[in-house]
Enzyme design. Structure first.
Site, PDB file in Angstrom:
ATOM      1  N   THR A  14      -0.396   0.973 -10.904  1.00  0.00           N
ATOM      2  CA  THR A  14      -1.748   0.583 -10.453  1.00  0.00           C
ATOM      3  C   THR A  14      -2.556   1.435  -9.580  1.00  0.00           C
ATOM      4  O   THR A  14      -3.754   1.220  -9.606  1.00  0.00           O
ATOM      5  CB  THR A  14      -1.592  -0.873  -9.442  1.00  0.00           C
ATOM      6  OG1 THR A  14      -2.773  -1.394  -9.675  1.00  0.00           O
ATOM      7  CG2 THR A  14      -1.043  -0.480  -8.261  1.00  0.00           C
ATOM      8  N   GLU A  67     -11.516   0.787 -10.803  1.00  0.00           N
ATOM      9  CA  GLU A  67     -11.421  -0.227 -11.862  1.00  0.00           C
ATOM     10  C   GLU A  67     -12.101  -0.115 -13.229  1.00  0.00           C
ATOM     11  O   GLU A  67     -11.780  -0.118 -14.350  1.00  0.00           O
ATOM     12  CB  GLU A  67     -11.195  -1.754 -11.487  1.00  0.00           C
ATOM     13  CG  GLU A  67      -9.908  -1.874 -10.573  1.00  0.00           C
ATOM     14  CD  GLU A  67     -10.130  -1.441  -9.145  1.00  0.00           C
ATOM     15  OE1 GLU A  67     -10.997  -0.707  -8.797  1.00  0.00           O
ATOM     16  OE2 GLU A  67      -8.901  -1.373  -8.392  1.00  0.00           O
ATOM     17  N   ASP A  70      -4.211  -9.762  -9.071  1.00  0.00           N
ATOM     18  CA  ASP A  70      -4.621  -8.681  -9.953  1.00  0.00           C
ATOM     19  C   ASP A  70      -3.421  -7.762 -10.568  1.00  0.00           C
ATOM     20  O   ASP A  70      -2.802  -7.983 -11.682  1.00  0.00           O
ATOM     21  CB  ASP A  70      -5.616  -7.456  -9.503  1.00  0.00           C
ATOM     22  CG  ASP A  70      -5.491  -7.102  -8.183  1.00  0.00           C
ATOM     23  OD1 ASP A  70      -4.517  -7.508  -7.541  1.00  0.00           O
ATOM     24  OD2 ASP A  70      -6.520  -6.470  -7.769  1.00  0.00           O
ATOM     25  N   ARG A  84       0.694   3.771  -3.239  1.00  0.00           N
ATOM     26  CA  ARG A  84       0.017   5.043  -2.919  1.00  0.00           C
ATOM     27  C   ARG A  84       1.183   6.168  -2.642  1.00  0.00           C
ATOM     28  O   ARG A  84       1.175   7.363  -3.526  1.00  0.00           O
ATOM     29  CB  ARG A  84      -0.846   5.026  -1.750  1.00  0.00           C
ATOM     30  CG  ARG A  84      -1.847   4.251  -1.738  1.00  0.00           C
ATOM     31  CD  ARG A  84      -3.022   4.189  -0.632  1.00  0.00           C
ATOM     32  NE  ARG A  84      -3.713   3.108  -0.455  1.00  0.00           N
ATOM     33  CZ  ARG A  84      -4.886   2.833  -0.306  1.00  0.00           C
ATOM     34  NH1 ARG A  84      -5.782   4.137  -0.056  1.00  0.00           N
ATOM     35  NH2 ARG A  84      -5.622   1.828  -0.241  1.00  0.00           N
ATOM     36  N   GLU A 120       0.875  -1.170  -0.160  1.00  0.00           N
ATOM     37  CA  GLU A 120       0.023  -0.010   0.132  1.00  0.00           C
ATOM     38  C   GLU A 120       0.856   1.187  -0.059  1.00  0.00           C
ATOM     39  O   GLU A 120       0.494   2.343  -0.672  1.00  0.00           O
ATOM     40  CB  GLU A 120      -1.263  -0.093   0.922  1.00  0.00           C
ATOM     41  CG  GLU A 120      -1.863  -1.210   1.093  1.00  0.00           C
ATOM     42  CD  GLU A 120      -3.155  -0.911   0.250  1.00  0.00           C
ATOM     43  OE1 GLU A 120      -2.890   0.077  -0.573  1.00  0.00           O
ATOM     44  OE2 GLU A 120      -3.884  -1.958  -0.214  1.00  0.00           O
TER      45      GLU A 120
HETATM   46  C1  DMJ Z   1      -5.966   0.724  -5.596  1.00  0.00           C
HETATM   47  O1  DMJ Z   1      -5.345   1.033  -4.518  1.00  0.00           O
HETATM   48  C2  DMJ Z   1      -5.208   0.055  -6.635  1.00  0.00           C
HETATM   49  O2  DMJ Z   1      -5.665   0.162  -7.815  1.00  0.00           O
HETATM   50  C3  DMJ Z   1      -4.875  -1.501  -6.202  1.00  0.00           C
HETATM   51  O3  DMJ Z   1      -4.105  -2.119  -7.323  1.00  0.00           O
HETATM   52  C4  DMJ Z   1      -6.192  -2.087  -6.082  1.00  0.00           C
HETATM   53  N1  DMJ Z   1      -7.261  -1.435  -5.290  1.00  0.00           N
HETATM   54  C5  DMJ Z   1      -7.370  -0.062  -4.999  1.00  0.00           C
HETATM   55  C6  DMJ Z   1      -8.368   0.355  -5.836  1.00  0.00           C
HETATM   56  O4  DMJ Z   1      -9.475  -0.512  -5.879  1.00  0.00           O
END
Ligand code: DMJ
Length: 452
Positions: free
Chosen positions: A440, A356, A240, A117, A113
């Site tokens: 991501t 997403e 994912d 982020r 995380e």
């Molecule tokens: C985000 O923190 C990122 O996209 C992560 O890869 C998956 N989940 C959340 C958003 O849903």
């Protein structure tokens, strides 16, 4: 006869022109509306949670993930504030981050995380704003995260103490193991220190090497022994972005090994996990060794996959899957966290303000220019405003059937959900797609040319 034909052609052209003009107008209105909603959420964060990680929108209280702030929301939101052209807000957020953010803290953080982020947010902030203070912070964070890779296999532990470097949790998942290459790789490119790229790449390869005979990975693996502890394969949460980063690491760095790993992986995914037996295209759960189907669950996290399929050139499959995602959204007028696509019933009724499905609409619109994706985006935006807007920002939903709100607004609502909505409607020049690779968490990283 010729004259009538000429008049007909003129009429068609005029109606196309007016249709295009009305799309342009509608997009401009939507772009402005997204900015208005962004400010609504951002101002609430400023009023009730300034300097903290996040705002709890119902209780109007600040929230810090680890009891002390890491400026999660401002770092995650900084690049989209710049993209939207809010220069005064950007200056305030920048000052807050550069004056206050420190990683010299005795806290155990979840490396994944923090990487997606904060590290990614700081790197894109540096690339877009140019202030070396962002890069200094990114490097300091990168150094403090490195101990996660000190396992016997080189795959990362899940948690690390930012001050002591103490690591814990040897049971990790592919997403958390594999989602660092863009951030760590970029840090290496920007600092000239190869260690970050090497560690993240090695983790990716170590994981890939432990795929099954039929080419699938499971959900949980022990990073010390390299043994799988949960062998369910799928494309959803916990796996994912491992797949996402294989193809994006190729596109961003021209890393051929990542391209090969992606090519092999997508073959197995489409053979064993793609499911067309319930109407439309879905992706299921299956045993990683046998490929035998074990579940028909699909959810908001899986909705990232059309975007990745677009990047790989498989627009046809991407478009089909997005249709399924859209059905999922329309079941209750806003997206549940998970459904069973065999019965089309929600199995997890929350809506976390996730991005997403919007991200995929954005990619599909970029690659096809089919206005239906703009209409989808409009639907998503209207529903989010209708059900999630609160007096102080936006709240996630505890239940999409009752629309009951809950007290949370994740930083990815700014970084991704509102950013992808904005980019979908805004003129292409706002951020030329070909120039960047989105991490991501939707942080755009500048793309080096000629990687194909
Ligand atoms: C985000 O923190 C990122 O996209 C992560 O890869 C998956 N989940 C959340 C958003 O849903």
């Amino acid at each position: 006869m010729q004259r009538v034909f000429g008049q007909l052609v003129l009429l068609v052209l005029l109606s196309e022109l007016s249709c295009n003009q009305s799309i342009v107008h509608e997009r401009a209105v939507l772009t402005d509306s997204v900015k208005v909603e962004f400010l609504h959420a951002w101002n609430a964060y400023k009023q009730y949670a300034w300097g903290h990680d996040a705002l709890k929108p119902l209780s109007k209280q600040p929230h810090d993930w680890y009891g002390t702030s890491l400026c999660m929301t401002p770092v995650d939101a900084f690049d989209v504030i710049l993209l939207m052209g809010f220069s005064k807000e950007a200056a305030k957020a920048k000052k807050l981050i550069l004056d206050n953010l420190s990683f010299d803290k005795d806290i155990e953080v979840q490396a994944f995380e923090i990487t997606i982020r904060l590290l990614a947010g700081l790197l894109s902030a540096y690339q877009m704003d140019g202030d070396r203070g962002f890069l200094r912070l990114a490097e300091e964070l990168g150094k403090r995260l490195l101990p996660i890779y000190n396992s016997r296999t080189g795959m990362p532990y899940r948690y690390v103490n930012l001050q002591t470097g103490k690591i814990r949790d040897s049971i990790n998942n592919p997403a958390e193991i594999g989602t660092a290459m863009l951030e760590f790789g970029t840090l290496s490119k920007l600092t000239g220190n190869p260690i970050y790229y090497e560690k993240a790449k090695n983790a990716l390869v170590q994981l890939y090497n432990r795929r099954s005979m039929i080419g699938l990975v499971g959900t949980w693996i022990n990073v010390e022994t390299g043994e799988w502890v949960n062998k369910t394969s799928h494309i959803g949460g916990a796996i994912d972005s491992y797949y996402e980063y294989l193809i994006k690491a190729w596109l961003l760095f021209g890393d051929k090994e990542c391209k090969e790993m992606w090519n092999e992986s997508i073959k197995a995914i489409n053979i064993y996990l793609a499911d067309t037996t319930h109407g439309g295209l879905w992706y299921c759960q299956a045993d990683m060794d046998t490929g035998k189907r074990t579940g028909t669950f699909f959810g908001s996290l899986e909705a990232f996959f059309p975007a990745v399929l677009c990047l790989s050139g498989d627009i046809e499959r991407a478009a089909k899957l997005q249709e399924s995602c859209y059905k999922m959204w329309n079941l209750h007028g806003i997206e549940p966290e998970q459904i069973d696509y065999a019965s089309m019933k929600a199995t997890d009724k929350r809506y976390y303000l996730r991005p997403e499905i919007i991200e995929s609409a954005y990619y599909l619109y970029h690659f096809t220019e089919d206005p239906k994706y703009l209409q989808m985006g409009k639907r998503f935006f209207k529903d989010i405003v209708k059900y999630c807007k609160t007096e102080a920002g936006y709240a996630y939903l505890r239940d999409v059937t009752t629309k009951e709100q809950a007290d949370g607004m994740e930083s990815f609502f700014f970084a991704e959900t509102l950013k992808y909505l904005y980019l979908l409607f805004a003129p292409k020049e706002t951020l030329p797609f070909e120039n960047v690779i989105f991490t991501t968490e939707a942080h755009p990283i500048r793309r080096v040319k000629n990687n194909k």
